[in-house]
Motif scaffolding. Structure first.
Motif, PDB file in Angstrom:
ATOM      1  N   ILE A   1      31.683  33.605  92.631  1.00 22.71           N
ATOM      2  CA  ILE A   1      30.663  33.408  91.600  1.00 22.71           C
ATOM      3  C   ILE A   1      29.256  33.564  92.178  1.00 22.71           C
ATOM      4  N   ALA A   2      29.015  32.948  93.318  1.00 23.73           N
ATOM      5  CA  ALA A   2      27.677  33.039  93.915  1.00 23.73           C
ATOM      6  C   ALA A   2      27.377  34.442  94.413  1.00 23.73           C
ATOM      7  N   SER A   3      28.380  35.083  94.998  1.00 26.74           N
ATOM      8  CA  SER A   3      28.147  36.426  95.534  1.00 26.74           C
ATOM      9  C   SER A   3      27.762  37.410  94.436  1.00 26.74           C
ATOM     10  N   VAL A   4      28.502  37.369  93.314  1.00 30.09           N
ATOM     11  CA  VAL A   4      28.191  38.292  92.220  1.00 30.09           C
ATOM     12  C   VAL A   4      26.801  38.007  91.644  1.00 30.09           C
ATOM     13  N   ARG A   5      26.471  36.733  91.492  1.00 31.52           N
ATOM     14  CA  ARG A   5      25.127  36.378  91.010  1.00 31.52           C
ATOM     15  C   ARG A   5      24.053  36.916  91.943  1.00 31.52           C
ATOM     16  N   PHE A   6      24.266  36.787  93.243  1.00 27.61           N
ATOM     17  CA  PHE A   6      23.285  37.268  94.217  1.00 27.61           C
ATOM     18  C   PHE A   6      23.165  38.785  94.159  1.00 27.61           C
ATOM     19  N   TRP A   7      24.293  39.465  94.049  1.00 24.12           N
ATOM     20  CA  TRP A   7      24.260  40.926  93.970  1.00 24.12           C
ATOM     21  C   TRP A   7      23.515  41.394  92.735  1.00 24.12           C
ATOM     22  N   LEU A   8      23.847  40.829  91.594  1.00 24.84           N
ATOM     23  CA  LEU A   8      23.271  41.306  90.336  1.00 24.84           C
ATOM     24  C   LEU A   8      21.818  40.900  90.162  1.00 24.84           C
ATOM     25  N   GLY A   9      21.451  39.734  90.683  1.00 24.93           N
ATOM     26  CA  GLY A   9      20.117  39.218  90.434  1.00 24.93           C
ATOM     27  C   GLY A   9      19.118  39.385  91.548  1.00 24.93           C
ATOM     28  N   HIS A  10      19.596  39.667  92.768  1.00 25.87           N
ATOM     29  CA  HIS A  10      18.671  39.635  93.898  1.00 25.87           C
ATOM     30  C   HIS A  10      18.855  40.806  94.868  1.00 25.87           C
ATOM     31  N   ALA A  11      20.075  41.021  95.338  1.00 25.43           N
ATOM     32  CA  ALA A  11      20.284  42.004  96.402  1.00 25.43           C
ATOM     33  C   ALA A  11      20.585  43.403  95.886  1.00 25.43           C
TER      34      ALA A  11
ATOM     35  N   LYS B   1      10.176  24.223 102.405  1.00 18.30           N
ATOM     36  CA  LYS B   1       9.632  25.440 103.005  1.00 18.30           C
ATOM     37  C   LYS B   1      10.500  26.609 102.572  1.00 18.30           C
ATOM     38  N   HIS B   2       9.879  27.572 101.914  1.00 18.52           N
ATOM     39  CA  HIS B   2      10.620  28.666 101.282  1.00 18.52           C
ATOM     40  C   HIS B   2      10.664  29.898 102.177  1.00 18.52           C
ATOM     41  N   TYR B   3      11.838  30.546 102.192  1.00 19.34           N
ATOM     42  CA  TYR B   3      12.038  31.788 102.937  1.00 19.34           C
ATOM     43  C   TYR B   3      12.605  32.838 101.984  1.00 19.34           C
ATOM     44  N   ASP B   4      12.126  34.064 102.111  1.00 19.99           N
ATOM     45  CA  ASP B   4      12.665  35.171 101.335  1.00 19.99           C
ATOM     46  C   ASP B   4      13.801  35.778 102.150  1.00 19.99           C
ATOM     47  N   ILE B   5      15.031  35.392 101.829  1.00 24.45           N
ATOM     48  CA  ILE B   5      16.157  35.859 102.638  1.00 24.45           C
ATOM     49  C   ILE B   5      16.431  37.341 102.406  1.00 24.45           C
ATOM     50  N   VAL B   6      16.073  37.863 101.240  1.00 25.53           N
ATOM     51  CA  VAL B   6      16.268  39.289 100.969  1.00 25.53           C
ATOM     52  C   VAL B   6      15.379  40.121 101.895  1.00 25.53           C
ATOM     53  N   ALA B   7      14.208  39.568 102.206  1.00 27.05           N
ATOM     54  CA  ALA B   7      13.274  40.263 103.096  1.00 27.05           C
ATOM     55  C   ALA B   7      13.550  39.981 104.574  1.00 27.05           C
ATOM     56  N   GLY B   8      14.585  39.193 104.866  1.00 25.81           N
ATOM     57  CA  GLY B   8      14.960  38.941 106.252  1.00 25.81           C
ATOM     58  C   GLY B   8      14.244  37.781 106.919  1.00 25.81           C
ATOM     59  N   GLU B   9      13.590  36.932 106.138  1.00 28.63           N
ATOM     60  CA  GLU B   9      12.799  35.860 106.739  1.00 28.63           C
ATOM     61  C   GLU B   9      13.638  34.769 107.400  1.00 28.63           C
ATOM     62  N   SER B  10      14.947  34.766 107.151  1.00 32.06           N
ATOM     63  CA  SER B  10      15.799  33.780 107.828  1.00 32.06           C
ATOM     64  C   SER B  10      16.372  34.322 109.139  1.00 32.06           C
ATOM     65  N   HIS B  11      15.875  35.478 109.563  1.00 34.68           N
ATOM     66  CA  HIS B  11      16.346  36.053 110.824  1.00 34.68           C
ATOM     67  C   HIS B  11      15.211  36.241 111.831  1.00 34.68           C
ATOM     68  N   THR B  12      14.106  35.589 111.585  1.00 34.71           N
ATOM     69  CA  THR B  12      13.011  35.631 112.552  1.00 34.71           C
ATOM     70  C   THR B  12      13.336  34.703 113.717  1.00 34.71           C
TER      71      THR B  12
END
Length: 205
Positions: A105-115, A29-40
């Motif tokens: 490593i993960a944080s930079v990847r998330f910043w550059l590619g997603h957030a 089950k997929h959640y878009d965490i950038v859109a806040g779906e893990s905080h519902t």
């Protein structure tokens, strides 16, 4: 079982990879965490910390924190050693992954590619890159003398660290000067039942 996840996440991918190596069917089950779906409210009922991944067992119990899930799933399998010293070595590398590797490593990847990069993240970027490369240096030194991280066989230590290492270049970390890490990644890629980080179809129940 149901894996509540965000497909690009390396933390979720650790679990998807292990489930596939174990040939264990699951629902994703997929959640878009950038859109806040893990905080519902619905998701927070699964994990009050509001983070993916969460593994929901058939009896309804939910287990969060990716390395805890790896530990749970690996019990009785070839991916969790029986020797107490090797077990401690696995936990050592998994702690290294969470404290020295993933935050950089993960944080930079998330910043550059997603957030995206805001002012605060941009100010932290150089130090994150320095610490990320320091973590890769530790891995390279060890893997230049060993095929795997613990006991010369694949364990959940390798799975935990492979998740973000093999996509490190998405965070502008070059692996060109890390031949041992490259060989290690290639060996995992060639495993039977391997699944890529962006594959959401494998072994869905």
């Amino acid at each position: 079982m149901i894996l509540h996840d965000y497909l690009p996440s390396g933390n979720g991918y650790k679990i998807r990879l292990l489930l596939n190596l174990l040939a264990q069917p699951f629902q994703l089950k997929h959640y878009d965490i950038v859109a806040g779906e893990s905080h519902t409210p619905e998701f927070l009922a699964l994990n009050a910390n509001g983070k993916i991944p969460v593994l929901q067992l058939d009896d309804g119990r939910c287990l969060a924190e990716s390395n805890a899930v790896l530990f749970y799933l690996a019990q009785g399998s070839q991916y969790w050693p029986t020797d107490p010293w090797q077990q401690a070595q696995v936990l050592k590398w998994m702690s290294f992954e969470q404290y020295s590797h993933e935050p950089n490593i993960a944080s930079v990847r998330f910043w550059l590619g997603h957030a995206g990069l805001n002012e605060t993240r941009r100010a932290q970027l150089a130090d994150k890159k320095r610490q990320g490369y320091a973590a890769l240096d530790v891995m390279e030194k060890h893997l230049s003398q060993h095929r795997y991280l613990v006991g010369e066989r694949l364990s959940i230590a390798d799975i935990a660290l492979y998740a973000y290492t093999h996509v490190a270049e998405e965070g502008a970390f070059s692996l060109a000067s890390y031949p041992a890490i490259q060989a290690w990644c290639k060996g995992i890629f060639q495993l039977d039942n391997y699944v890529s980080i962006d594959d959401e179809s494998a072994l869905l129940a």
